[in-house]
Design a protein around this motif. Sequence first.
Motif, PDB file in Angstrom:
ATOM      1  N   ALA A 107       0.578  -1.021  -0.214  1.00 50.60           N
ATOM      2  CA  ALA A 107      -0.133   0.367   0.143  1.00 50.60           C
ATOM      3  C   ALA A 107       0.631   1.036   0.143  1.00 50.60           C
ATOM      4  CB  ALA A 107      -1.161  -0.148   1.173  1.00 50.60           C
ATOM      5  N   ALA A 108       1.689   0.906   0.621  1.00 52.45           N
ATOM      6  CA  ALA A 108       2.857   2.127   0.289  1.00 52.45           C
ATOM      7  C   ALA A 108       3.306   2.652  -1.146  1.00 52.45           C
ATOM      8  CB  ALA A 108       4.086   2.126   1.883  1.00 52.45           C
ATOM      9  N   TYR A 109       4.076   2.014  -1.595  1.00 53.08           N
ATOM     10  CA  TYR A 109       4.346   1.758  -2.630  1.00 53.08           C
ATOM     11  C   TYR A 109       3.162   2.202  -3.724  1.00 53.08           C
ATOM     12  CZ  TYR A 109       5.994   0.811  -7.877  1.00 53.08           C
ATOM     13  OH  TYR A 109       6.168   0.653  -9.012  1.00 53.08           O
ATOM     14  N   ALA A 110       1.934   1.982  -3.101  1.00 56.20           N
ATOM     15  CA  ALA A 110       0.391   1.942  -4.142  1.00 56.20           C
ATOM     16  C   ALA A 110       0.596   3.596  -4.306  1.00 56.20           C
ATOM     17  CB  ALA A 110      -0.715   1.212  -3.860  1.00 56.20           C
ATOM     18  N   PHE A 111       0.512   4.292  -2.385  1.00 59.50           N
ATOM     19  CA  PHE A 111       0.455   5.323  -1.950  1.00 59.50           C
ATOM     20  C   PHE A 111       1.192   6.502  -3.398  1.00 59.50           C
ATOM     21  CE2 PHE A 111      -3.795   3.570   0.719  1.00 59.50           C
ATOM     22  CZ  PHE A 111      -4.382   4.120   0.191  1.00 59.50           C
ATOM     23  N   SER A 112       2.269   5.868  -3.189  1.00 59.79           N
ATOM     24  CA  SER A 112       3.423   6.967  -3.361  1.00 59.79           C
ATOM     25  C   SER A 112       2.887   7.663  -5.440  1.00 59.79           C
ATOM     26  CB  SER A 112       4.760   6.084  -3.889  1.00 59.79           C
ATOM     27  OG  SER A 112       4.894   5.236  -4.507  1.00 59.79           O
ATOM     28  N   GLU A 113       2.360   6.362  -5.473  1.00 59.68           N
ATOM     29  CA  GLU A 113       1.577   6.958  -7.066  1.00 59.68           C
ATOM     30  C   GLU A 113       3.017   6.887  -8.237  1.00 59.68           C
ATOM     31  OE1 GLU A 113      -2.728   8.846  -7.623  1.00 59.68           O
ATOM     32  OE2 GLU A 113      -0.688  10.028  -6.447  1.00 59.68           O
ATOM     33  N   PRO A 114       3.851   5.395  -8.078  1.00 61.33           N
ATOM     34  CA  PRO A 114       4.482   5.617  -9.694  1.00 61.33           C
ATOM     35  C   PRO A 114       3.669   5.607 -11.391  1.00 61.33           C
ATOM     36  CG  PRO A 114       4.177   3.331  -8.604  1.00 61.33           C
ATOM     37  CD  PRO A 114       3.871   4.869  -7.552  1.00 61.33           C
ATOM     38  N   PRO A 115       5.090   5.995 -11.918  1.00 59.11           N
ATOM     39  CA  PRO A 115       3.925   6.541 -13.176  1.00 59.11           C
ATOM     40  C   PRO A 115       3.246   4.961 -13.147  1.00 59.11           C
ATOM     41  CG  PRO A 115       6.026   7.672 -13.119  1.00 59.11           C
ATOM     42  CD  PRO A 115       6.540   6.692 -11.819  1.00 59.11           C
ATOM     43  N   GLU A 116       3.607   4.051 -13.600  1.00 59.12           N
ATOM     44  CA  GLU A 116       2.699   2.883 -13.981  1.00 59.12           C
ATOM     45  C   GLU A 116       1.574   3.045 -13.144  1.00 59.12           C
ATOM     46  OE1 GLU A 116       5.784  -0.711 -13.391  1.00 59.12           O
ATOM     47  OE2 GLU A 116       5.882  -0.002 -11.013  1.00 59.12           O
ATOM     48  N   LEU A 117       1.666   2.538 -11.947  1.00 54.64           N
ATOM     49  CA  LEU A 117       0.297   2.682 -11.212  1.00 54.64           C
ATOM     50  C   LEU A 117      -0.903   3.735 -11.760  1.00 54.64           C
ATOM     51  CD1 LEU A 117       0.476   1.351  -7.602  1.00 54.64           C
ATOM     52  CD2 LEU A 117       0.377   0.198 -10.131  1.00 54.64           C
ATOM     53  N   VAL A 118      -0.505   5.307 -11.809  1.00 57.71           N
ATOM     54  CA  VAL A 118      -1.256   5.737 -12.852  1.00 57.71           C
ATOM     55  C   VAL A 118      -1.724   5.146 -14.005  1.00 57.71           C
ATOM     56  CG1 VAL A 118      -0.872   8.403 -13.243  1.00 57.71           C
ATOM     57  CG2 VAL A 118      -0.011   7.623 -10.818  1.00 57.71           C
ATOM     58  N   GLU A 119      -0.900   5.738 -14.836  1.00 61.89           N
ATOM     59  CA  GLU A 119      -1.023   4.913 -15.574  1.00 61.89           C
ATOM     60  C   GLU A 119      -2.116   3.923 -16.136  1.00 61.89           C
ATOM     61  OE1 GLU A 119      -0.002   3.256 -20.437  1.00 61.89           O
ATOM     62  OE2 GLU A 119       2.002   3.010 -18.533  1.00 61.89           O
ATOM     63  N   HIS A 120      -2.183   2.462 -15.140  1.00 59.67           N
ATOM     64  CA  HIS A 120      -2.465   1.905 -14.943  1.00 59.67           C
ATOM     65  C   HIS A 120      -4.530   2.206 -14.451  1.00 59.67           C
ATOM     66  CE1 HIS A 120      -4.554  -2.151 -13.845  1.00 59.67           C
ATOM     67  NE2 HIS A 120      -5.111  -1.971 -12.591  1.00 59.67           N
TER      68      HIS A 120
END
Length: 445
Positions: free
Chosen positions: A288-301
Motif C-alpha cells: 500500500a505504501a508503494y501504491a499511495f506513492s503513485e509511481p507512473p506505472e500505477l498512475v497509467e493503470h
Amino acid sequence: MSERCDARPSEPPSRRTGISATLAANEALERKRREGVPVLPMAFGEAGLPVHPALRRELADAAGRNGYGPVAGSPELRAAAAGYWTRRGLPTDPELVVAGPGSKALLFGLLLIIGGEVAVPQPSWVSYAAQAALTGAGALFVPTRPDEGGVPDPELLAEAVRAARRRGRDVRSVVATLPDNPTGRLAGESTVRRLCEVARELDLLIISDEIYRDLVHASDETVSSPALFAPERTVVTTALSKHLAAGGWRLGVARLPEGAAGRALRADLLGTASEIWSCAPAPIQRAAAYAFSEPPELVEHVDRSRRLHAAVAGAVAARFTAAGCRVPAPQASFYVYPDFAPVADRLAEQGVRTGAELAELLLDRYGVGTLPGSAFGEPAPALRLRVATSLLYGESDEQRLAALEAEDPVELPWIARSLDRLERVLSEVTAAEPVPAGAALSAVG
C-alpha cells in the motif's frame, strides 16, 4: 434523482444484522451458476480487474514481514498516504493518518468512538446504516439533491437533525460519499460547501468516504472534498479496493481532522483499533505504501481502469435508458442507478411493485443480479436498482486485461454479448405484453 421524500430514521436500532446485501447477492448468483443458469453478475461492487504486477511484486517482497507494527500503520505507509492527499489539494500530516484492515473497519471504529446517531445520504452504501445499528445508535436517512449523490441535501439535513434533537435523539456525525455508491454520481461544490456550513452550525463531524475518488470518468471533473472547506471537522477515508482493484487485500487509510479535535480523535481511534485489529497486515502495508506513492506505472493503470469503467457503465446506462428507465448519467466508478418508475405500469402487470420484487424477478427469471434501492435506504416502493458493471469485463484475467487495453472495450465479444443479453432482458421486463415466465430464460439465455 427526481423523487423527494422526507428525512426519516432507520428502523429502531438493533445490534443484530444479516449478511451485507452486496455479499448476499453475490452468493445468490454463485448458486445460480452452480445450477447451470447463465448469469449477469451486476450486484457486487468489485472492481473486476487483476491486481497490477508491480503491487503483487511489492507484496511478495514483503511476505516475510510477520511482526506486529504500529497500530496507526507503518511510517512509510502513513507518509505515502499523506503525500497522496497532499497531491489532491489536502496537505496532510502523516501523524494524522491511521491505517486499518479496510476503510470499512476504520468507519466502524470511527462510529464507535464518535457515538450518537449518524446522518447518511438516502440512498447510500449499505454498510453505513448497518454499522450505525451495530453501534446501538442508528442512522438518520436524509435524501440527496436531485441528480446528485452521496451528500445529504444540506437544507434537509439541517431540518432533520434539529427535529431529531428536539425529540431527544443524539445526532453527532454525517457521512458523505464522494463520488457516490450506489448512484455513480458526484455532488457539486456548492452542495459540499453548504454541507460544511450546516455541519459547523450543528456541530457535526463529517466522514467523507472518498474510496472512488480516482475513478471520476471525466478528466475535467474534480471531487470537492469537505476537508477543503471544513478541515477541522472532516475525516477522509480511502482504500486500495476500488481504483487499484485490491478489495481482498483489506487495507484502508483515514485522514483525521486538523487541530486538537483531530489529535483527540486519533488517540481514541488508536485505542479502539488496538482492541479490534491490532494493526493492518504488515505485507499489505508495504504494498500500500508503494501504491499511495503513485509511481507512473500505477498512475497509467488507474487511468486505463477509469476509461474502462466509464465506457462500460455508459453502455449499460444506455441499455436501461432505451428500455424506458430514467437513468442519471454515471459520472464515476462502475455503478448505474436506473429508475423503473416510468415503466411501473408494465411491471405491475407482472406483480412487481417494489424494488426488491424487481431485483428478485431479474435474478430468478433471468439470472441478472442487481440490488434494490431499498438495500441503500430507499423506500420499499422505489423501483430503483443499483447495477454494478465491473464484473462484465471478462471471466478470466486474460479477458479482463484485454478489456483494460482495448480502445473500445464494449466491442469486445464477451462484453458485447453481456450487453446484448441485458438489452433483451430489459426489453422483456418492460414489454407491454410480458413474456410468460417459462419462456423467459430460453429467450435470453
